[in-house]
Design an enzyme around this catalytic site. Structure first.
Site, PDB file in Angstrom:
ATOM      1  N   HIS A 178     -17.897  16.253 -16.605  1.00 21.12           N
ATOM      2  CA  HIS A 178     -18.390  16.734 -17.908  1.00 21.12           C
ATOM      3  C   HIS A 178     -19.351  17.913 -17.704  1.00 21.12           C
ATOM      4  CE1 HIS A 178     -22.259  15.003 -16.957  1.00 21.12           C
ATOM      5  NE2 HIS A 178     -21.617  13.928 -16.532  1.00 21.12           N
ATOM      6  N   GLY A 179     -19.648  18.622 -18.778  1.00 21.63           N
ATOM      7  CA  GLY A 179     -20.548  19.778 -18.700  1.00 21.63           C
ATOM      8  C   GLY A 179     -22.015  19.382 -18.747  1.00 21.63           C
TER       9      GLY A 179
END
Ligand SMILES: *[C@@H]1O[C@H](CO)[C@@H](O)[C@H](O)[C@H]1NC(C)=O
Ligand SMILES: *[C@@H]1O[C@H](CO)[C@@H](O)[C@H](O)[C@H]1NC(C)=O
Ligand SMILES: *[C@@H]1O[C@H](CO)[C@@H](O)[C@H](O)[C@H]1NC(C)=O
Ligand SMILES: *[C@@H]1O[C@H](CO)[C@@H](O)[C@H](O)[C@H]1NC(C)=O
Ligand SMILES: *[C@@H]1O[C@H](CO)[C@@H](O)[C@H](O)[C@H]1NC(C)=O
Ligand SMILES: *[C@@H]1O[C@H](CO)[C@@H](O)[C@H](O)[C@H]1NC(C)=O
Ligand SMILES: *[C@@H]1O[C@H](CO)[C@@H](O)[C@H](O)[C@H]1NC(C)=O
Ligand SMILES: CC(=O)N[C@H]1CO[C@H](CO)[C@@H](O)[C@@H]1O
Length: 452
Positions: free
Chosen positions: A84-85
């Site tokens: 994920h970011g």
């Protein structure tokens, strides 16, 4: 320029005089927009630190990295496993940040870093690990760069026929990263409004919660990370604590290894989330940051890396998922059949990627990382900030070439040399040979069973 220099000289004189008189105020100046520590943020690192050319152009692609094995080859498949970011800290860390910043505000002498006097606590506990705007941008742009690098795979037709697939961990930050990635694909292909499906699959993307042997023998077992505890109570960390206490004029007893880590987080998160070179960053110098980076890497090493065999083995299910798909594509291409999975994008966690990379025998140092080997590991291969920053991604691309199916691996968009294969684009069958033992074994149920 002249007045700017004068400004720095004045600051310098001011600090120098303090250093001379007391020697406790010894902080680095806030040079530039990027904290000097930014290279040492472990899993809290910005993706751009790994690929600095993205800072000036987030759409840039290094052409020398995306070449097919040779011009006659045709890309036929892409598997992407991404983290994920950029996200907020978890509520546990936010609590510690609130607590330590209160202590600093009320008890510390801030003449060293005056900006802390006006710094306001802005983290709230309910931010708990959520994806931030920058995290959405990380994935949207990663998607756009991948679309541009593989224009024959990401096509309108492949989207319409659902041959581009998305799968994600159930965590909100992963689902939102997946949405941002899809948004990036739709934007890049100019197909506004196209609805792309995704499926949630924790068995694949959060295998680490479900592997009983990992949970019992590593996750819940303090002994499994004893090297981390030893290092955090050792002389290198002690020195960092004392320097921090000196800079804040706090009693040594009130500055623990936890406090040091909290200051590191206060620095790292403000940078990755808001792009700010936080005043907290100035409380830790380069030597301090290297110690903290090692502490973080030690933790990853013993919890997710080579430290215990079960760490990597817990990802067998993801390993087989990947190779089953590559096998099927290779088979279908060879027999002239239909490829149903042209692109597979899977979004998970650092804890998803690290065990898999470890299983593939990547980033293995000759000497294991432990509490007494900080100094000999200055140029270690296992650096979590380089391997799994936010939006880290492992890409496996298959190419149909005149001499057979070839494969390219990339980590964070850079060519990845797989150990034992002295070609960046080996034949797929050679890759299979390299991992033959795992392909024939590595059974999730067996490895995760207790006492097996
Ligand atoms: C102050 O900075 C100098 C130069 O970087 C370093 O050698 C020294 O150890 C530092 N002292 C403290 C207390 O941080
Ligand atoms: C950024 O990189 C992309 C891809 O190489 C290029 O098309 C674009 O012109 C670049 N933008 C700027 C502002 O340099
Ligand atoms: C592209 O990659 C090559 C090879 O790794 C490297 O030498 C070059 O500096 C990179 N270009 C940019 C703009 O980072
Ligand atoms: C996900 O994004 C939606 C809006 O797009 C937002 O309302 C929600 O809070 C986000 N969730 C997390 C956990 O980031
Ligand atoms: C500092 O540590 C001492 C000893 O543990 C403790 O009594 C005191 O409350 C601490 N001070 C603060 C402000 O936390
Ligand atoms: C391979 O072909 C079979 C038979 O047509 C099909 O069911 C399968 O989905 C294909 N697999 C991939 C990965 O393309
Ligand atoms: C740390 O590693 C070194 C080299 O492998 C080894 O000699 C030493 O015994 C290890 N120390 C501990 C505490 O495990
Ligand atoms: C093999 C290796 O690097 N060993 C080192 C581990 O750390 C101790 C203490 O720092 C060194 O003395 C060893 O040489």
């Amino acid at each position: 320029m002249g007045s700017l220099c004068l400004f720095f000289i004045l600051i310098h004189l001011h600090c120098a005089s303090v250093v001379l008189s007391t020697s406790w105020c010894n902080v680095t100046s806030p040079l530039g927009p990027v904290p000097a520590n930014a290279l040492y943020f472990n899993t809290k690192s910005r993706y751009e630190e790994v690929n600095p050319y993205l800072i000036s152009n987030i759409s840039a692609i290094n052409d020398s990295w995306v070449k097919p094995p040779y011009p006659e080859c045709k890309a036929v498949h892409l598997s992407v496993i991404a983290r994920h970011g950029t996200r907020y800290p978890t509520s546990g860390n936010i609590k510690k940040m609130i607590q330590f910043s209160k202590l600093v505000k009320s008890q510390a002498d801030l003449s060293c870093v005056r900006e802390l006097e006006t710094w306001k606590m802005w983290y709230k506990e309910d931010m708990d690990g959520r994806l931030v705007e920058k995290g959405r941008s990380d994935h949207r742009h990663l998607a756009q760069r991948l679309v541009k690098s593989f224009p024959t795979l990401f096509t309108k037709e492949n989207l319409e026929t659902r041959r581009v697939k998305f799968l994600t961990s159930s965590k909100h930050r992963c689902i939102n990263s997946t949405l941002a990635f899809k948004h990036g694909v739709v934007e890049a292909l100019r197909v506004p409004g196209m609805d792309l499906q995704h499926t949630v699959n924790d068995e694949l993307m959060r295998f680490f919660d479900r592997c009983q042997r990992l949970v019992e023998t590593v996750e819940k077992n303090k002994d499994a990370v004893k090297e981390v505890t030893l290092f955090n109570n050792g002389p290198e960390m002690k020195r960092v604590q004392e320097k921090l206490a000196d800079r804040l004029q706090l009693p040594y007893i009130n500055v623990t290894s936890d406090s040091v880590e909290t200051v590191f987080y206060l620095c790292a998160y403000e940078f990755t989330i808001h792009g700010v070179n936080s005043p907290w960053c100035r409380l830790l110098d380069d030597a301090d940051a290297r110690v903290l980076e090692y502490s973080g890497d030690l933790k990853q090493f013993w919890k997710r890396g080579f430290g215990h065999e079960i760490n990597s083995k817990s990802s067998c299910v993801l390993f087989h998922d990947l190779f089953n798909r590559l096998d099927a594509v290779a088979r279908n291409i060879t027999s002239g059949g239909y490829v149903s999975d042209v692109v597979m994008v899977q979004v998970g966690h650092a804890e998803t990627l690290l065990p898999l990379l470890t299983l593939l025998d990547l980033f293995k140092d000759k000497v294991p990382l432990n509490s007494t080997n900080f100094s000999s590991h200055r140029s270690r291969a296992f650096r979590s900030g380089v391997i799994v920053p936010y939006a880290a991604n492992l890409v496996m691309a298959l190419f149909d070439c005149p001499d057979g199916i070839r494969v390219q691996a990339r980590l964070n968009e850079q060519p990845l040399s797989l150990p034992g294969l002295n070609n960046l684009s080996p034949l797929y069958q050679d890759l299979r040979k390299r991992y033959e033992q795992l392909l024939q074994g590595c059974d999730q149920n067996t490895v995760c069973k207790m006492n097996s």
